[in-house]
Design a protein around this motif. Structure first.
Motif, PDB file in Angstrom:
ATOM      1  N   PHE A   1       0.817  -1.213   0.000  1.00 14.06           N
ATOM      2  CA  PHE A   1       0.000   0.000   0.000  1.00 14.06           C
ATOM      3  C   PHE A   1       0.859   1.275   0.000  1.00 14.06           C
ATOM      4  N   MET A   2       0.535   2.143  -0.935  1.00 18.08           N
ATOM      5  CA  MET A   2       1.152   3.470  -0.979  1.00 18.08           C
ATOM      6  C   MET A   2       0.743   4.233   0.282  1.00 18.08           C
ATOM      7  N   GLU A   3       1.683   5.010   0.829  1.00 18.85           N
ATOM      8  CA  GLU A   3       1.433   5.760   2.058  1.00 18.85           C
ATOM      9  C   GLU A   3       1.112   7.223   1.745  1.00 18.85           C
ATOM     10  N   GLN A   4       0.470   7.891   2.694  1.00 14.45           N
ATOM     11  CA  GLN A   4       0.250   9.334   2.607  1.00 14.45           C
ATOM     12  C   GLN A   4       1.601  10.037   2.465  1.00 14.45           C
ATOM     13  N   GLY A   5       1.645  11.062   1.649  1.00 16.54           N
ATOM     14  CA  GLY A   5       2.825  11.932   1.599  1.00 16.54           C
ATOM     15  C   GLY A   5       3.967  11.432   0.739  1.00 16.54           C
ATOM     16  N   GLU A   6       3.830  10.261   0.130  1.00 16.47           N
ATOM     17  CA  GLU A   6       4.917   9.804  -0.740  1.00 16.47           C
ATOM     18  C   GLU A   6       4.466   9.819  -2.196  1.00 16.47           C
ATOM     19  N   THR A   7       5.432   9.732  -3.119  1.00 17.26           N
ATOM     20  CA  THR A   7       5.086   9.654  -4.536  1.00 17.26           C
ATOM     21  C   THR A   7       4.892   8.185  -4.900  1.00 17.26           C
ATOM     22  N   LEU A   8       4.274   7.962  -6.060  1.00 18.34           N
ATOM     23  CA  LEU A   8       4.060   6.593  -6.524  1.00 18.34           C
ATOM     24  C   LEU A   8       5.400   5.865  -6.681  1.00 18.34           C
ATOM     25  N   SER A   9       6.392   6.540  -7.234  1.00 19.85           N
ATOM     26  CA  SER A   9       7.717   5.939  -7.430  1.00 19.85           C
ATOM     27  C   SER A   9       8.380   5.630  -6.089  1.00 19.85           C
ATOM     28  N   ASP A  10       8.288   6.559  -5.170  1.00 14.23           N
ATOM     29  CA  ASP A  10       8.857   6.323  -3.832  1.00 14.23           C
ATOM     30  C   ASP A  10       8.207   5.102  -3.193  1.00 14.23           C
ATOM     31  N   ALA A  11       6.904   4.964  -3.362  1.00 12.40           N
ATOM     32  CA  ALA A  11       6.188   3.827  -2.767  1.00 12.40           C
ATOM     33  C   ALA A  11       6.690   2.514  -3.359  1.00 12.40           C
ATOM     34  N   ALA A  12       6.870   2.481  -4.685  1.00 13.80           N
ATOM     35  CA  ALA A  12       7.343   1.256  -5.341  1.00 13.80           C
ATOM     36  C   ALA A  12       8.751   0.883  -4.858  1.00 13.80           C
ATOM     37  N   ARG A  13       9.627   1.894  -4.761  1.00 17.13           N
ATOM     38  CA  ARG A  13      10.997   1.626  -4.282  1.00 17.13           C
ATOM     39  C   ARG A  13      11.004   1.220  -2.808  1.00 17.13           C
ATOM     40  N   ARG A  14      10.189   1.884  -1.994  1.00 15.61           N
ATOM     41  CA  ARG A  14      10.145   1.559  -0.559  1.00 15.61           C
ATOM     42  C   ARG A  14       9.677   0.124  -0.333  1.00 15.61           C
TER      43      ARG A  14
END
Ligand SMILES: [Zn+2]
Ligand SMILES: [Zn+2]
Lengths: 182, 182
Positions: B71-84
């Motif tokens: 799940f993507m988190e509040q405050g991050e970008t889509l790319s950041d979410a995928a990398r995280r």
């Protein structure tokens, strides 16, 4: 968030076991309440060499122009959401083509996803959240009266791709609110 | 949802003025509580001719294989979410390429968005939600032990595109839970 939507007890803000972020956790039933980014779905409705824009009858950006788009609902598909928003805001029916932009706005936790689309007929009129609907040629686009930076970028990519004769997907982020527009 | 997360009073389920769907509305402070689909972000981590899969240490689908995603988190970008998610599930660093699949699951209100990606080094290991991480060639993919139908489709599209020598974006829906997998 102050209270548990499940049992009504107060929540506190803490890192749950096995997690690495603070969440709202119920002090009574231990439910963890997650907050998630929202999807804004919409489209670029094309008729011949023109695009359909809507002038907003609601805040934010009352009176400014936008492409039809809005929050995706539970239980619908991304495509259904894009078509529904176009129907609600412009009383227009579209056939969707490819996804054109995916733009994240992390400061408001929105991901805007807009398809290219074709109006099935040159039939449209303002929905309840719209003051005015109008077809625009590229040289007629009211660039200084667009409601959102995401729409400005989506339109810029659309016209650049069209001139080049090759449409593609544009995935990008707008890291923080620009000085004007949003 | 039973109680208002803002003031703690009971909510009722009704169509707000100017809306066309039932929402949870607070009986005391009138706050309307919207529910929205969630984004699952992740990637297809590639090293040479192999892909990195993770065997799940958590439910649902404990013990089955998946691409890193969550799940993507509040405050991050889509790319950041995928990398995280790739970092959390596989202790791996990736450089993202193009978005590869956008798959809506309306029955659970998820939109899964997976990028193609390159591992920056053949370095990976199980994160806390993972039992095992492993690189697979196409002929080694454990098709019968994949955790989710979305992952099966994403991998099928990836290999078909790679054979054809042309990667593209695949936007599709899985209208309801299939008999097996999800
Ligand atoms: Zn509770
Ligand atoms: Zn309330």
């Amino acid at each position: 968030m102050n209270y548990c939507s499940h049992c009504g007890a107060p929540v506190h803000y803490a890192i749950p076991d096995g997690d690495n972020r603070e969440r709202h956790i119920c002090t009574a039933c231990d439910t963890i309440h997650y907050l998630n980014p929202k999807i804004v779905a919409g489209c670029i409705p094309v008729w011949e060499d023109k695009l359909l824009l809507c002038r907003r009858a609601i805040e934010p950006r009352h009176g400014l122009w936008t492409l039809p788009a809005g929050f995706m609902e539970q239980g619908e598909t991304l495509s259904d959401a894009a078509r529904r928003e176009t129907r609600e805001e412009a009383n227009a029916e579209v056939e969707l083509d490819e996804l054109h932009t995916v733009i994240t706005l992390p400061h408001v936790s929105h991901v805007q996803m807009l398809f290219r689309a074709r109006l099935t007929a040159p039939v449209f009129s303002p929905g309840v959240e719209t003051l005015e609907t109008q077809l625009f040629r590229e040289e007629e686009i009211p660039w200084d009266e667009l409601a959102f930076e995401t729409m400005r970028r989506t339109l810029r990519h659309f016209f650049a791709d069209r001139r080049r004769g090759l449409f593609q997907l544009h995935v990008e982020d707008i890291p923080q609110a620009p000085p004007k527009g949003g």
